[in-house]
Design an enzyme around this catalytic site. Structure first.
Site, PDB file in Angstrom:
ATOM      1  N   ASN B 388       0.788  -1.214   0.011  1.00 18.99           N
ATOM      2  CA  ASN B 388       0.105  -0.074   0.021  1.00 18.99           C
ATOM      3  C   ASN B 388       0.815   1.193  -0.247  1.00 18.99           C
ATOM      4  O   ASN B 388       0.933   1.942  -0.884  1.00 18.99           O
ATOM      5  CB  ASN B 388      -0.883  -0.190   1.380  1.00 18.99           C
ATOM      6  CG  ASN B 388      -1.931   1.057   1.200  1.00 18.99           C
ATOM      7  OD1 ASN B 388      -2.017   1.984   0.554  1.00 18.99           O
ATOM      8  ND2 ASN B 388      -3.101   1.126   2.184  1.00 18.99           N
ATOM      9  N   ASP B 389       1.587   1.347   0.990  1.00 13.55           N
ATOM     10  CA  ASP B 389       2.143   2.803   1.316  1.00 13.55           C
ATOM     11  C   ASP B 389       3.518   2.953   0.327  1.00 13.55           C
ATOM     12  O   ASP B 389       3.778   3.971  -0.164  1.00 13.55           O
ATOM     13  CB  ASP B 389       2.998   2.852   2.627  1.00 13.55           C
ATOM     14  CG  ASP B 389       1.853   3.082   3.936  1.00 13.55           C
ATOM     15  OD1 ASP B 389       0.577   3.153   3.400  1.00 13.55           O
ATOM     16  OD2 ASP B 389       2.209   2.731   4.875  1.00 13.55           O
ATOM     17  N   VAL B 390       3.891   1.667  -0.251  1.00 13.88           N
ATOM     18  CA  VAL B 390       5.160   1.754  -1.334  1.00 13.88           C
ATOM     19  C   VAL B 390       4.442   2.059  -2.714  1.00 13.88           C
ATOM     20  O   VAL B 390       5.552   2.409  -3.574  1.00 13.88           O
ATOM     21  CB  VAL B 390       5.886   0.430  -1.227  1.00 13.88           C
ATOM     22  CG1 VAL B 390       6.442   0.298   0.378  1.00 13.88           C
ATOM     23  CG2 VAL B 390       5.132  -0.639  -1.819  1.00 13.88           C
TER      24      VAL B 390
END
Lengths: 99, 462
Positions: B388-390
């Site tokens: 997600n964040d990456v």
């Protein structure tokens, strides 16, 4: 440890720190986890100290501390090197995988 | 005889350095680890052979118990639990250093023994202080990695309380170092305060930052060993300890840079303590489009190239084997498949590489973010598995996002993206991901393992 002896130990400390910095700078991300667990196993070198303490005939309190330290350091050393090896043996190139 | 012992120690130290050096390339890493292990074995043999061991009973008992536990843990731990394992081993290493220094302190209290010199007292204090922090801090890091108290836990004035405890440790430590004959009770207070400080220092740090903490504590356990080396006047401890201390610090720094954050930010900012509500922001409701496994399989099999971005969700679902099977099937259909591994994918830098290696993905099929970002516009499909964040484009564009500045995989530049995820919930950074609502993105909801199994069976039928 006094005077020159101390100075020599500080020499060793400083040089080893520089070697540590130099050796590690260029590690690809792919190896960070094994590197962490491998260097962690090396920090179990304190096992040498715990062997000396556990092997002395001293008052029971010291022997108990020494034996607990020895068990913990041995877990660190044996477990650390073994688990690193287990990880690293899985890293294969495509040809090696098909071979 | 003593000369022979020191020569053996020197050989061991050289083996440690060469071993660490060889750990920096996949081709030589395994032999490097073996070199480190041989160095350790040599140091142990030299110690047993050349020091005055009076009682072998406890040595044999300690070695056998420790080796059995260590080997058992190393053999049976799941690859997904590797960060926890390193934390536990690290706790033991730090604890052992603190205990050895404590035993030495007790030795100097015996009647008829001269008081320790300032240097010895000081290094005993340092070893107990750093070793105890490593012990309790690593165990809390283990618990957080296991999913207990995972979020950053903070309270008002927390940093001030920590500062006061730290100050207390410094004062008591300095007192013990300067004044020989300080009552043993104060020594115990020092050790207990250091243990508490270890907990308090890790408590406000969120679960996903634990790898950085473990790397830092790994560096600490090296420093504790080096301090113990000064106490015992033993050079191999000083060398190996400071090697690990320095390399651990470098590794910590590399990890922080991969997240574009400073070490101070990781340690003191309680990152991830606040969760942003999903879906709002500019006021209008955002809609994420769905796709089913069949359509996703068709889309990928008619592509020229597919980039797979594995994340922590893949590791949790233990779906790395299915991911490899899917990539093999696509490969047979003539699709070029690359795995793009973000430096902080998984639970620890490099962890995803280990998991994919376990699933038999050859490491020349693994790419770093920069390698795939250059060709992202020409990529037909990016399949995002539990990450997600990456892949959050806010990291490039939204200045007030907690992710801003973190190097990401630019999945949003690809022609199509498919996100496999259990829900639209935010990732660790607690922030929504605009990628999910883009026109050329499709959500494939579900547990990564089930979704991949479905994709594999669809691909087999085609």
């Amino acid at each position: 440890m006094e005077g020159l002896d101390l100075l020599f130990s500080i020499y060793i400390l400083v040089l080893a720190i520089f070697v540590g910095f130099e050796v590690i700078t260029k590690v690809p991300t792919i190896l960070h986890t094994p590197l962490m667990s491998g260097s962690n196993a090396i920090s179990g070198i304190t096992i040498v100290g715990s062997l000396v303490v556990a092997g002395m005939v001293a008052d029971p309190a010291r022997t108990i501390l020494g034996v607990i330290a020895l068990i913990m350091a041995t877990i660190n050393v044996v477990g650390g090197f073994m688990v690193t090896d287990r990880m690293l043996q899985m890293f294969k190139k495509k040809e090696e995988r098909e071979a | 005889m003593e000369v022979l012992m020191h020569i053996t120690y020197l050989v061991a130290a050289v083996l440690f350095i060469l071993g660490l050096k060889r750990l920096s390339s996949p081709k030589t890493a395994r032999s490097g680890n073996l070199m480190g292990a041989s160095g350790m074995l040599l140091a142990i043999i030299a110690t047993l052979a050349f020091t005055q061991i009076l009682d072998w009973t406890w040595i044999i008992v300690g070695l056998v118990i420790g080796a059995a536990i260590g080997a058992f843990l190393a053999r049976w731990v799941a690859m997904t639990a590797m960060p926890q394992m390193v934390a536990v081993f690290n706790a033991f290493g730090g604890g052992a250093s603190a205990l050895v220094a404590s035993a030495e302190f007790l030795g100097y209290l015996e009647p008829g023994i001269a008081a320790p010199t300032f240097v010895i007292s000081l290094t005993i204090v340092l070893s107990v202080f750093i070793g105890s922090i490593t012990f309790s801090g690593s165990f809390l890091a283990w618990a957080k990695l296991e999913g207990h108290w995972e979020r950053a836990i903070t309270y008002p004035g927390g940093n001030i309380v920590n500062g006061l405890v730290f100050l207390g440790i410094i004062v008591i430590g300095a007192w013990i170092a300067v004044m020989p004959g300080v009552p043993i009770e104060w020594f115990i207070v020092l050790a207990v305060l250091a243990l508490i400080f270890g907990l308090m220092f890790v408590m406000p740090i969120g679960g996903a930052d634990m790898p950085v903490v473990v790397a830092l504590l790994n560096s600490f356990s090296g420093l504790a060993a080096a301090a113990t080396g000064f106490v015992l006047d033993n050079n191999v401890l000083i060398i190996a300890g400071s090697l690990v201390g320095a390399s651990g610090l470098i590794l910590t720094n590399i990890m922080c840079r991969a997240m574009n954050r400073s070490l101070a930010n990781v340690l003191f900012s309680a990152f991830g303590a606040h969760v942003e509500a999903v879906g709002d922001g500019d006021g209008r409701p955002k809609i994420a489009k769905e796709i089913n496994a069949e359509d996703a399989a068709v889309l990928m099999s008619y592509s020229n190239n597919v980039v797979v971005v594995p994340g922590y969700g893949l590791a949790v679902a233990q779906a790395q084997h299915q991911a490899r099977e899917m990539s093999d099937l696509l490969g047979e259909k003539g699709v070029t498949v690359k795995f793009a591994v973000h430096p902080v994918a998984g639970r620890m830098p490099g962890h995803m590489n280990v998991l994919l290696a376990e699933a038999n993905v050859p490491y020349d099929q693994l790419y770093e973010s920069d390698d795939v970002n250059g060709e992202m516009e020409r990529t037909d499909v990016v399949l995002i598995l539990g990450a997600n964040d990456v892949v959050n484009p806010d990291a490039r564009t939204k200045k007030d996002s907690p992710l801003y500045g973190m190097p990401i995989i630019n999945a949003d530049y690809a022609k199509n993206t498919i996100v496999v995820k259990r829900s639209l919930n935010p990732g660790f950074a607690g922030t929504d991901n605009p990628l999910f609502y883009k026109d050329n993105n499709r959500m494939l909801f579900g547990d990564a393992k089930k979704v991949l199994t479905a994709l594999v069976s669809e691909l087999k039928r085609m």
